[in-house]
Design a protein around this motif. Structure first.
Motif, PDB file in Angstrom:
ATOM      1  N   PHE A   1     -68.888  59.036  26.852  1.00 18.20           N
ATOM      2  CA  PHE A   1     -67.577  59.019  26.181  1.00 18.20           C
ATOM      3  C   PHE A   1     -67.698  59.538  24.749  1.00 18.20           C
ATOM      4  CE2 PHE A   1     -63.732  56.916  24.389  1.00 18.20           C
ATOM      5  CZ  PHE A   1     -62.797  57.365  25.322  1.00 18.20           C
ATOM      6  N   ASN A   2     -68.928  59.482  24.216  1.00 20.52           N
ATOM      7  CA  ASN A   2     -69.186  59.926  22.846  1.00 20.52           C
ATOM      8  C   ASN A   2     -70.149  61.103  22.848  1.00 20.52           C
ATOM      9  OD1 ASN A   2     -69.339  60.077  20.056  1.00 20.52           O
ATOM     10  ND2 ASN A   2     -70.737  58.349  19.863  1.00 20.52           N
ATOM     11  N   LYS A   3     -69.750  62.165  23.567  1.00 24.26           N
ATOM     12  CA  LYS A   3     -70.479  63.439  23.591  1.00 24.26           C
ATOM     13  C   LYS A   3     -71.959  63.324  23.951  1.00 24.26           C
ATOM     14  CE  LYS A   3     -67.341  65.965  20.555  1.00 24.26           C
ATOM     15  NZ  LYS A   3     -66.829  66.864  21.596  1.00 24.26           N
ATOM     16  N   GLY A   4     -72.271  62.378  24.839  1.00 25.64           N
ATOM     17  CA  GLY A   4     -73.644  62.254  25.315  1.00 25.64           C
ATOM     18  C   GLY A   4     -74.601  61.631  24.315  1.00 25.64           C
ATOM     19  N   PHE A   5     -74.076  60.795  23.424  1.00 27.44           N
ATOM     20  CA  PHE A   5     -74.888  60.123  22.408  1.00 27.44           C
ATOM     21  C   PHE A   5     -75.983  59.290  23.085  1.00 27.44           C
ATOM     22  CE2 PHE A   5     -75.633  56.321  19.746  1.00 27.44           C
ATOM     23  CZ  PHE A   5     -76.100  56.940  18.587  1.00 27.44           C
ATOM     24  N   VAL A   6     -77.212  59.449  22.582  1.00 22.93           N
ATOM     25  CA  VAL A   6     -78.369  58.751  23.155  1.00 22.93           C
ATOM     26  C   VAL A   6     -78.697  57.515  22.322  1.00 22.93           C
ATOM     27  CG1 VAL A   6     -80.866  58.960  23.569  1.00 22.93           C
ATOM     28  CG2 VAL A   6     -79.330  60.833  24.222  1.00 22.93           C
ATOM     29  N   PHE A   7     -78.977  56.391  23.004  1.00 24.25           N
ATOM     30  CA  PHE A   7     -79.300  55.151  22.284  1.00 24.25           C
ATOM     31  C   PHE A   7     -80.272  54.312  23.111  1.00 24.25           C
ATOM     32  CE2 PHE A   7     -75.554  54.627  24.838  1.00 24.25           C
ATOM     33  CZ  PHE A   7     -75.629  53.358  25.383  1.00 24.25           C
ATOM     34  N   GLY A   8     -80.739  53.207  22.532  1.00 26.58           N
ATOM     35  CA  GLY A   8     -81.785  52.410  23.174  1.00 26.58           C
ATOM     36  C   GLY A   8     -81.347  51.014  23.580  1.00 26.58           C
TER      37      GLY A   8
ATOM     38  N   LEU B 241     -72.158  48.270  32.362  1.00 23.98           N
ATOM     39  CA  LEU B 241     -72.095  47.428  31.160  1.00 23.98           C
ATOM     40  C   LEU B 241     -70.668  46.881  31.009  1.00 23.98           C
ATOM     41  CD1 LEU B 241     -74.021  46.688  28.764  1.00 23.98           C
ATOM     42  CD2 LEU B 241     -73.043  48.632  27.526  1.00 23.98           C
ATOM     43  N   PRO B 242     -70.497  45.609  30.639  1.00 28.99           N
ATOM     44  CA  PRO B 242     -69.140  45.083  30.461  1.00 28.99           C
ATOM     45  C   PRO B 242     -68.368  45.851  29.382  1.00 28.99           C
ATOM     46  CG  PRO B 242     -70.750  43.306  30.472  1.00 28.99           C
ATOM     47  CD  PRO B 242     -71.524  44.590  30.402  1.00 28.99           C
ATOM     48  N   GLN B 243     -67.112  46.147  29.670  1.00 36.12           N
ATOM     49  CA  GLN B 243     -66.208  46.854  28.751  1.00 36.12           C
ATOM     50  C   GLN B 243     -66.663  48.261  28.373  1.00 36.12           C
ATOM     51  OE1 GLN B 243     -64.647  44.589  25.449  1.00 36.12           O
ATOM     52  NE2 GLN B 243     -64.697  42.688  26.614  1.00 36.12           N
ATOM     53  N   HIS B 244     -67.717  48.718  29.005  1.00 42.18           N
ATOM     54  CA  HIS B 244     -68.185  50.083  28.724  1.00 42.18           C
ATOM     55  C   HIS B 244     -69.066  50.511  29.903  1.00 42.18           C
ATOM     56  CE1 HIS B 244     -68.086  53.295  25.907  1.00 42.18           C
ATOM     57  NE2 HIS B 244     -69.389  53.391  25.809  1.00 42.18           N
ATOM     58  N   PHE B 245     -68.981  51.770  30.275  1.00 42.25           N
ATOM     59  CA  PHE B 245     -69.846  52.265  31.352  1.00 42.25           C
ATOM     60  C   PHE B 245     -70.751  53.323  30.755  1.00 42.25           C
ATOM     61  CE2 PHE B 245     -71.221  54.539  35.085  1.00 42.25           C
ATOM     62  CZ  PHE B 245     -71.382  53.519  36.021  1.00 42.25           C
ATOM     63  N   ILE B 246     -72.057  53.154  30.942  1.00 42.97           N
ATOM     64  CA  ILE B 246     -73.030  54.061  30.330  1.00 42.97           C
ATOM     65  C   ILE B 246     -73.965  54.616  31.395  1.00 42.97           C
ATOM     66  CG2 ILE B 246     -72.914  52.951  28.053  1.00 42.97           C
ATOM     67  CD1 ILE B 246     -75.497  51.410  28.813  1.00 42.97           C
ATOM     68  N   LEU B 247     -74.853  55.513  30.987  1.00 45.26           N
ATOM     69  CA  LEU B 247     -75.862  56.075  31.892  1.00 45.26           C
ATOM     70  C   LEU B 247     -77.252  55.749  31.366  1.00 45.26           C
ATOM     71  CD1 LEU B 247     -74.327  59.632  32.514  1.00 45.26           C
ATOM     72  CD2 LEU B 247     -74.207  57.644  34.021  1.00 45.26           C
ATOM     73  N   ALA B 248     -78.211  55.715  32.295  1.00 43.14           N
ATOM     74  CA  ALA B 248     -79.601  55.486  31.917  1.00 43.14           C
ATOM     75  C   ALA B 248     -80.468  56.614  32.454  1.00 43.14           C
ATOM     76  CB  ALA B 248     -80.083  54.152  32.484  1.00 43.14           C
ATOM     77  N   TYR B 249     -81.405  57.077  31.623  1.00 43.86           N
ATOM     78  CA  TYR B 249     -82.409  58.052  32.065  1.00 43.86           C
ATOM     79  C   TYR B 249     -83.620  57.243  32.538  1.00 43.86           C
ATOM     80  CZ  TYR B 249     -85.103  62.391  32.230  1.00 43.86           C
ATOM     81  OH  TYR B 249     -85.835  63.460  32.660  1.00 43.86           O
TER      82      TYR B 249
END
Length: 292
Positions: A218-225, A190-198
């Motif tokens: 980066f935020n304690k494994g916060f889950v989002f959609g 992701l631009p300006q941020h690196f995230i993970l996907a399940y």
């Protein structure tokens, strides 16, 4: 077979003022590769001449950097299948004496602690809650919010030591551990941020490429959609592109690590490091026939 006497004689000539002699000595020592490093380091401790010391230090770095370039190229040409190996090669740019096995063993210990508590019939969200508990609460990993641009945030060995990292280093460690447990969590560029996907590959036709949810390491494994990703892209005035939502390759992840390091060293004014890291980045941008 390495010739002790020849190497000792060559090292003594490193302070020779004659440029032609120095060039010959330099090329000969470099040709020995890693075998000559110990001799050079010993000579550095015994050298009193400032020119000789500087030339020894530069030679050691040149040889070590050459090894990193060679290993990274082999990793890339070999298909870049092992993300941890790629990250450890980059680690050796700053820490050439890195003990790979120490890092591997540490990640195995985190994996084992998660595995001992894991219920394999648990839901994806249950699995992530457990990883988060072990990774953040027990092992104490955290995003480095106070000194985010520190290049140390990009080196796995330092992140493991300090328990602080940036988005991508934490995501690399988290996803490697998850994959060791056969949990399908992968990096998203992701631009300006690196995230993970399940990812649930059995549901790729039902939902967006099988992505059940995203994780912010980066935020304690916060889950989002997906909607949160949409909103984030809107704030950056960027249009939605498939690569912003889907897992990226290991090569793209390592390229992102290198870009982060280039940015960090650029802010510190480390011109030589920026130049060398750009050389590593260029290796991964060459159009060659590769597997995978």
């Amino acid at each position: 077979m390495i010739d002790d006497k020849e190497i000792t004689s060559l090292i003594k000539l490193l302070d020779d003022p004659d440029a032609e002699i120095y060039e010959h000595v330099h090329d000969k020592l470099v040709s020995y590769g890693s075998e000559v490093i110990q001799y050079l380091e010993n000579a550095f401790g015994e050298a009193f001449d400032a020119i000789q010391q500087e030339r020894i230090a530069n030679l050691v770095h040149e040889i070590q950097f050459g090894i990193v370039k060679q290993e990274l190229e082999l990793w890339y040409l070999g298909g870049a299948f092992d993300l941890l190996q790629g990250a450890l090669i980059i680690n050796k740019y700053q820490y050439p004496d890195l003990d790979d096995q120490k890092v591997i063993n540490y990640l195995e210990s985190i994996k084992r602690d998660i595995w001992l508590q894991m219920m394999y019939d648990g839901s994806p969200s249950d699995q992530v809650k457990l990883i988060n508990h072990v990774f953040y609460s027990i092992y104490g990993f955290n995003g480095n919010t106070t000194n985010h641009n520190d290049p140390q945030n990009s080196y796995l060995s330092q992140v493991i030591e300090t328990k602080k990292g940036n988005q991508i280093s934490l995501a690399i460690i988290y996803s490697i551990i998850a994959q060791k447990l056969d949990i399908p969590i992968y990096g998203v560029n992701l631009p300006q941020h690196f995230i993970l996907a399940y990812i649930d590959e059995t549901r790729q036709s039902e939902i967006d490429n099988g992505v059940l949810f995203y994780i912010n390491t980066f935020n304690k494994g916060f889950v989002f959609g997906k909607r949160d990703v949409d909103q984030f892209l809107t704030t950056l005035n960027l249009t939605s592109e498939p690569q912003y939502y889907e897992p990226c390759s290991n090569v793209e992840i390592i390229k992102r690590v290198l870009r982060n390091l280039i940015g960090s060293y650029d802010k510190l004014g480390s011109v030589e490091k920026v130049k060398e890291l750009n050389q590593l980045l260029e290796l991964l941008q060459r159009d060659v026939n590769r597997n995978g």
